[in-house]
Design a protein around this motif. Structure first.
Motif, PDB file in Angstrom:
ATOM      1  N   ASP A  34     -14.969 -10.169   1.274  1.00 26.32           N
ATOM      2  CA  ASP A  34     -15.228  -9.354   2.693  1.00 26.32           C
ATOM      3  C   ASP A  34     -14.901  -9.325   4.025  1.00 26.32           C
ATOM      4  OD1 ASP A  34     -15.805  -7.406   0.140  1.00 26.32           O
ATOM      5  OD2 ASP A  34     -17.895  -7.269  -0.146  1.00 26.32           O
ATOM      6  N   ASP A  35     -15.696 -10.625   4.281  1.00 26.33           N
ATOM      7  CA  ASP A  35     -15.391 -10.618   5.534  1.00 26.33           C
ATOM      8  C   ASP A  35     -14.155 -11.159   5.806  1.00 26.33           C
ATOM      9  OD1 ASP A  35     -18.789 -10.936   5.999  1.00 26.33           O
ATOM     10  OD2 ASP A  35     -18.110 -13.281   5.142  1.00 26.33           O
ATOM     11  N   GLU A  36     -13.173 -11.347   5.044  1.00 24.58           N
ATOM     12  CA  GLU A  36     -12.141 -11.770   5.350  1.00 24.58           C
ATOM     13  C   GLU A  36     -11.402 -10.007   5.753  1.00 24.58           C
ATOM     14  OE1 GLU A  36     -10.187 -14.271   2.565  1.00 24.58           O
ATOM     15  OE2 GLU A  36     -11.089 -15.418   3.391  1.00 24.58           O
ATOM     16  N   ASP A  37     -11.807  -9.067   4.795  1.00 27.17           N
ATOM     17  CA  ASP A  37     -10.922  -8.173   4.588  1.00 27.17           C
ATOM     18  C   ASP A  37     -11.252  -7.063   6.549  1.00 27.17           C
ATOM     19  OD1 ASP A  37     -10.116  -7.948   2.831  1.00 27.17           O
ATOM     20  OD2 ASP A  37     -11.704  -6.686   1.811  1.00 27.17           O
ATOM     21  N   GLY A  38     -12.813  -7.247   7.004  1.00 22.69           N
ATOM     22  CA  GLY A  38     -12.804  -6.693   8.136  1.00 22.69           C
ATOM     23  C   GLY A  38     -13.271  -5.582   8.235  1.00 22.69           C
ATOM     24  N   ASN A  39     -12.564  -4.526   8.069  1.00 24.47           N
ATOM     25  CA  ASN A  39     -13.033  -3.351   8.324  1.00 24.47           C
ATOM     26  C   ASN A  39     -13.286  -2.762   6.502  1.00 24.47           C
ATOM     27  OD1 ASN A  39     -12.697  -0.695   7.824  1.00 24.47           O
ATOM     28  ND2 ASN A  39     -11.076  -0.342   9.250  1.00 24.47           N
ATOM     29  N   GLU A  40     -14.468  -2.506   6.200  1.00 24.28           N
ATOM     30  CA  GLU A  40     -15.721  -2.198   4.984  1.00 24.28           C
ATOM     31  C   GLU A  40     -15.361  -0.877   4.383  1.00 24.28           C
ATOM     32  OE1 GLU A  40     -17.271  -5.963   4.079  1.00 24.28           O
ATOM     33  OE2 GLU A  40     -18.235  -3.986   3.673  1.00 24.28           O
ATOM     34  N   GLU A  41     -14.534  -0.004   5.524  1.00 19.79           N
ATOM     35  CA  GLU A  41     -14.651   1.322   5.160  1.00 19.79           C
ATOM     36  C   GLU A  41     -13.182   1.359   4.654  1.00 19.79           C
ATOM     37  OE1 GLU A  41     -13.769   5.758   6.676  1.00 19.79           O
ATOM     38  OE2 GLU A  41     -14.566   4.197   8.101  1.00 19.79           O
ATOM     39  N   MET A  42     -12.085   0.953   5.270  1.00 22.75           N
ATOM     40  CA  MET A  42     -11.181   1.212   4.417  1.00 22.75           C
ATOM     41  C   MET A  42     -10.362   0.165   3.551  1.00 22.75           C
ATOM     42  SD  MET A  42     -10.628   4.581   5.370  1.00 22.75           S
ATOM     43  CE  MET A  42      -8.258   4.306   5.196  1.00 22.75           C
ATOM     44  N   ARG A  43     -10.974  -1.182   4.164  1.00 19.55           N
ATOM     45  CA  ARG A  43     -10.442  -2.337   3.243  1.00 19.55           C
ATOM     46  C   ARG A  43      -8.780  -2.285   3.766  1.00 19.55           C
ATOM     47  NH1 ARG A  43     -15.658  -4.927   1.665  1.00 19.55           N
ATOM     48  NH2 ARG A  43     -16.451  -3.561   0.125  1.00 19.55           N
ATOM     49  N   VAL A  44      -8.633  -2.248   4.387  1.00 16.02           N
ATOM     50  CA  VAL A  44      -7.285  -2.902   5.107  1.00 16.02           C
ATOM     51  C   VAL A  44      -7.117  -4.128   5.777  1.00 16.02           C
ATOM     52  CG1 VAL A  44      -5.643  -2.495   6.248  1.00 16.02           C
ATOM     53  CG2 VAL A  44      -6.710  -0.702   5.489  1.00 16.02           C
ATOM     54  N   ALA A  45      -6.087  -5.115   5.257  1.00 18.23           N
ATOM     55  CA  ALA A  45      -5.904  -6.376   5.644  1.00 18.23           C
ATOM     56  C   ALA A  45      -3.865  -6.416   5.875  1.00 18.23           C
ATOM     57  CB  ALA A  45      -6.166  -7.747   4.235  1.00 18.23           C
ATOM     58  N   SER A  46      -4.183  -8.148   6.953  1.00 14.22           N
ATOM     59  CA  SER A  46      -3.135  -7.957   7.304  1.00 14.22           C
ATOM     60  C   SER A  46      -1.679  -8.162   6.365  1.00 14.22           C
ATOM     61  CB  SER A  46      -2.418  -9.424   7.798  1.00 14.22           C
ATOM     62  OG  SER A  46      -1.509  -9.407   8.294  1.00 14.22           O
ATOM     63  N   PRO A  47      -0.413  -7.456   6.039  1.00 10.26           N
ATOM     64  CA  PRO A  47       0.049  -7.958   5.223  1.00 10.26           C
ATOM     65  C   PRO A  47       0.938  -8.986   4.932  1.00 10.26           C
ATOM     66  CG  PRO A  47       1.383  -6.585   7.392  1.00 10.26           C
ATOM     67  CD  PRO A  47      -0.182  -7.126   7.314  1.00 10.26           C
ATOM     68  N   SER A  48       0.561  -9.866   5.463  1.00  6.41           N
ATOM     69  CA  SER A  48       0.336 -11.024   5.315  1.00  6.41           C
ATOM     70  C   SER A  48      -0.003 -12.042   4.517  1.00  6.41           C
ATOM     71  CB  SER A  48       0.785 -12.194   6.699  1.00  6.41           C
ATOM     72  OG  SER A  48      -0.252 -12.351   7.540  1.00  6.41           O
ATOM     73  N   GLY A  49       0.507 -12.505   2.975  1.00  5.70           N
ATOM     74  CA  GLY A  49      -0.452 -13.201   2.336  1.00  5.70           C
ATOM     75  C   GLY A  49      -0.244 -14.527   1.846  1.00  5.70           C
ATOM     76  N   PRO A  50      -0.555 -15.053   0.927  1.00  4.60           N
ATOM     77  CA  PRO A  50       0.122 -16.724  -0.363  1.00  4.60           C
ATOM     78  C   PRO A  50       1.203 -15.334  -1.317  1.00  4.60           C
ATOM     79  CG  PRO A  50      -2.219 -16.244  -0.661  1.00  4.60           C
ATOM     80  CD  PRO A  50      -1.692 -15.047   0.322  1.00  4.60           C
ATOM     81  N   ASP A  61       2.831 -12.596  -0.806  1.00  4.13           N
ATOM     82  CA  ASP A  61       3.003 -11.736  -0.872  1.00  4.13           C
ATOM     83  C   ASP A  61       4.988 -12.003  -1.262  1.00  4.13           C
ATOM     84  OD1 ASP A  61       2.236 -10.611   2.546  1.00  4.13           O
ATOM     85  OD2 ASP A  61       1.769 -10.165   0.594  1.00  4.13           O
ATOM     86  N   GLY A  62       5.747 -10.710  -1.266  1.00  3.04           N
ATOM     87  CA  GLY A  62       6.906 -10.815  -1.787  1.00  3.04           C
ATOM     88  C   GLY A  62       7.503  -9.918  -0.039  1.00  3.04           C
ATOM     89  N   PRO A  63       8.750 -10.323  -0.423  1.00  4.47           N
ATOM     90  CA  PRO A  63       9.561  -9.523   0.480  1.00  4.47           C
ATOM     91  C   PRO A  63       9.637  -7.640   0.246  1.00  4.47           C
ATOM     92  CG  PRO A  63      11.367 -10.274  -0.575  1.00  4.47           C
ATOM     93  CD  PRO A  63      10.405 -10.620  -1.749  1.00  4.47           C
ATOM     94  N   LEU A  64       8.242  -7.427   2.379  1.00  2.54           N
ATOM     95  CA  LEU A  64       8.122  -5.804   2.350  1.00  2.54           C
ATOM     96  C   LEU A  64       6.576  -4.938   1.391  1.00  2.54           C
ATOM     97  CD1 LEU A  64      12.254  -4.095   2.195  1.00  2.54           C
ATOM     98  CD2 LEU A  64      10.434  -5.278   3.683  1.00  2.54           C
ATOM     99  N   ILE A  65       6.277  -6.466   0.026  1.00  2.00           N
ATOM    100  CA  ILE A  65       4.555  -5.969  -0.132  1.00  2.00           C
ATOM    101  C   ILE A  65       3.433  -6.131   0.288  1.00  2.00           C
ATOM    102  CG2 ILE A  65       3.776  -6.612  -2.589  1.00  2.00           C
ATOM    103  CD1 ILE A  65       5.820  -7.730  -3.369  1.00  2.00           C
ATOM    104  N   TYR A  66       3.560  -4.618   0.647  1.00  2.00           N
ATOM    105  CA  TYR A  66       2.163  -4.307   0.427  1.00  2.00           C
ATOM    106  C   TYR A  66       0.758  -5.124  -0.339  1.00  2.00           C
ATOM    107  CZ  TYR A  66      -1.947  -2.341   3.465  1.00  2.00           C
ATOM    108  OH  TYR A  66      -3.113  -2.741   4.454  1.00  2.00           O
ATOM    109  N   THR A  67       0.256  -5.996   0.050  1.00  2.00           N
ATOM    110  CA  THR A  67      -0.511  -6.673  -0.395  1.00  2.00           C
ATOM    111  C   THR A  67      -2.226  -6.322  -0.932  1.00  2.00           C
ATOM    112  OG1 THR A  67      -1.583  -8.279   0.416  1.00  2.00           O
ATOM    113  CG2 THR A  67       1.325  -8.767  -0.603  1.00  2.00           C
TER     114      THR A  67
END
Length: 325
Positions: free
Chosen positions: A127-143, A145-151
């Motif tokens: 929850d702390d890493e997400d940052g946005n409590e309302e929309m729960r949106v994270a950066s599209p980069s992550g361990p 990730d495949g090509p163009l995937i929003y995770t």
């Protein structure tokens, strides 16, 4: 030896018997009329299993983000099974039936919680890493990730027991998370092309099912408007699990990930490019919305979402040379 009864005695006895018979008949009529006048027993339509499903969907999102895709998929399938159940119809006086229903709901969510504990998933840290409590949106980069995937998966707030739920919102969230789990599992199979393609096909079908529900939510404002009208009549308040802005964000996430699959190996590249063009148009439309129409906080919270898709839209636009399937 008793003397034989006289005629007057027999007449009197007959009158007494007839009087008692009439009285008994009147008493029976009164009881029957009273029973007819009694109100029918109160019937309850229990829907707590939808709140349970929403909590399980959120538990699945934490498992998914932590990379535990198998347990996440299992939890999501169980939540969808719950959503497929109709409301439980029980008598208000049937305490045993009510208790059994609530115990079933508690057991289902307890299994999901146990999966989080068994795998040491730190919910508060996510929850702390997400940052946005309302929309729960994270950066599209992550361990994962495949090509163009929003995770980023969907996380739903836990509704109060007194709140009503729009089933379409919960269903869309469950289908999206299930599609994303299959999508990420496919990205983790670079050396097994047949399995990767099968997982991507499942993910695409689930994204399409989710998209059809989101189209209904976007095109039928009465689903949300009816809630407002009913709330004015002192009905139980509606729990807005996604709401119009959440539906807009989820629609863009679905477009992004459908386009990702279609632009992959063996996909329908032309359709994939079209979907990314639609995503770009949706992003531009939201950014062009004047702040005063929605209020500063509302539009700014929404604008945090589409920026995560910009890189993928740009990358997709540079893949026009890929042949269409």
């Amino acid at each position: 030896m008793d003397p034989p009864p006289t005629r007057s005695t027999l007449i009197f006895a007959g009158a007494v018997h007839e009087s008692r018979t009439r009285q008994d008949k009147c008493d029976d009529d009164d009881i029957e009329e009273e029973q007819l006048q009694q109100e029918p027993p109160e019937v309850l339509h229990l829907e707590s299993h939808m709140s349970t499903a929403a909590e399980m969907i959120t538990a699945s999102s934490y498992l998914l983000t932590a990379g535990h895709l198998g347990p996440s998929i299992e939890t999501l399938r169980e939540s969808i099974a719950l959503l497929s159940r109709p409301a439980a119809v029980v008598l208000a006086t049937d305490d045993d039936a009510i208790e059994a229903y609530l115990n079933d709901c508690e057991r289902a969510v307890s299994v999901a919680r146990a999966r989080l504990l068994e795998r040491g998933v730190n919910v508060d840290q996510q929850d702390d890493e997400d940052g946005n409590e309302e929309m729960r949106v994270a950066s599209p980069s992550g361990p994962c990730d495949g090509p163009l995937i929003y995770t980023m998966p969907v996380r739903l707030p836990r509704p109060d027991d007194s709140e009503r739920i729009i089933m379409e919102e919960v269903s869309a969230a469950a289908l999206y998370n299930l599609a994303l789990a299959h999508h990420l599992e496919a990205a983790n199979q670079p050396r097994r092309p047949a399995l990767r393609r099968s997982l991507n096909d499942k993910a695409l079908a689930l994204y399409e099912m989710c998209e059809s529900i989101l189209i209904q939510l976007r095109s039928d404002p009465s689903l949300f408007a009816q809630q407002q009208e009913e709330e004015e009549e002192d009905s139980p308040p509606h729990s807005e699990l996604l709401g119009p802005r959440g539906v807009a964000w989820l629609s863009m996430a679905v477009m992004n990930n459908m386009g990702s699959i279609l632009l992959g190996e063996g996909g329908d590249h032309r359709r994939g490019r079209d979907i990314f063009e639609n995503l770009h148009a949706a992003v531009c439309a939201i950014r062009a919305t004047p702040e005063e129409e929605e209020g500063e906080d509302a539009i700014h919270s929404l604008l945090k979402v589409p920026r995560a898709f910009d890189v993928n839209v740009l990358m997709a636009s540079q893949m026009n040379g890929a042949p269409a399937a």
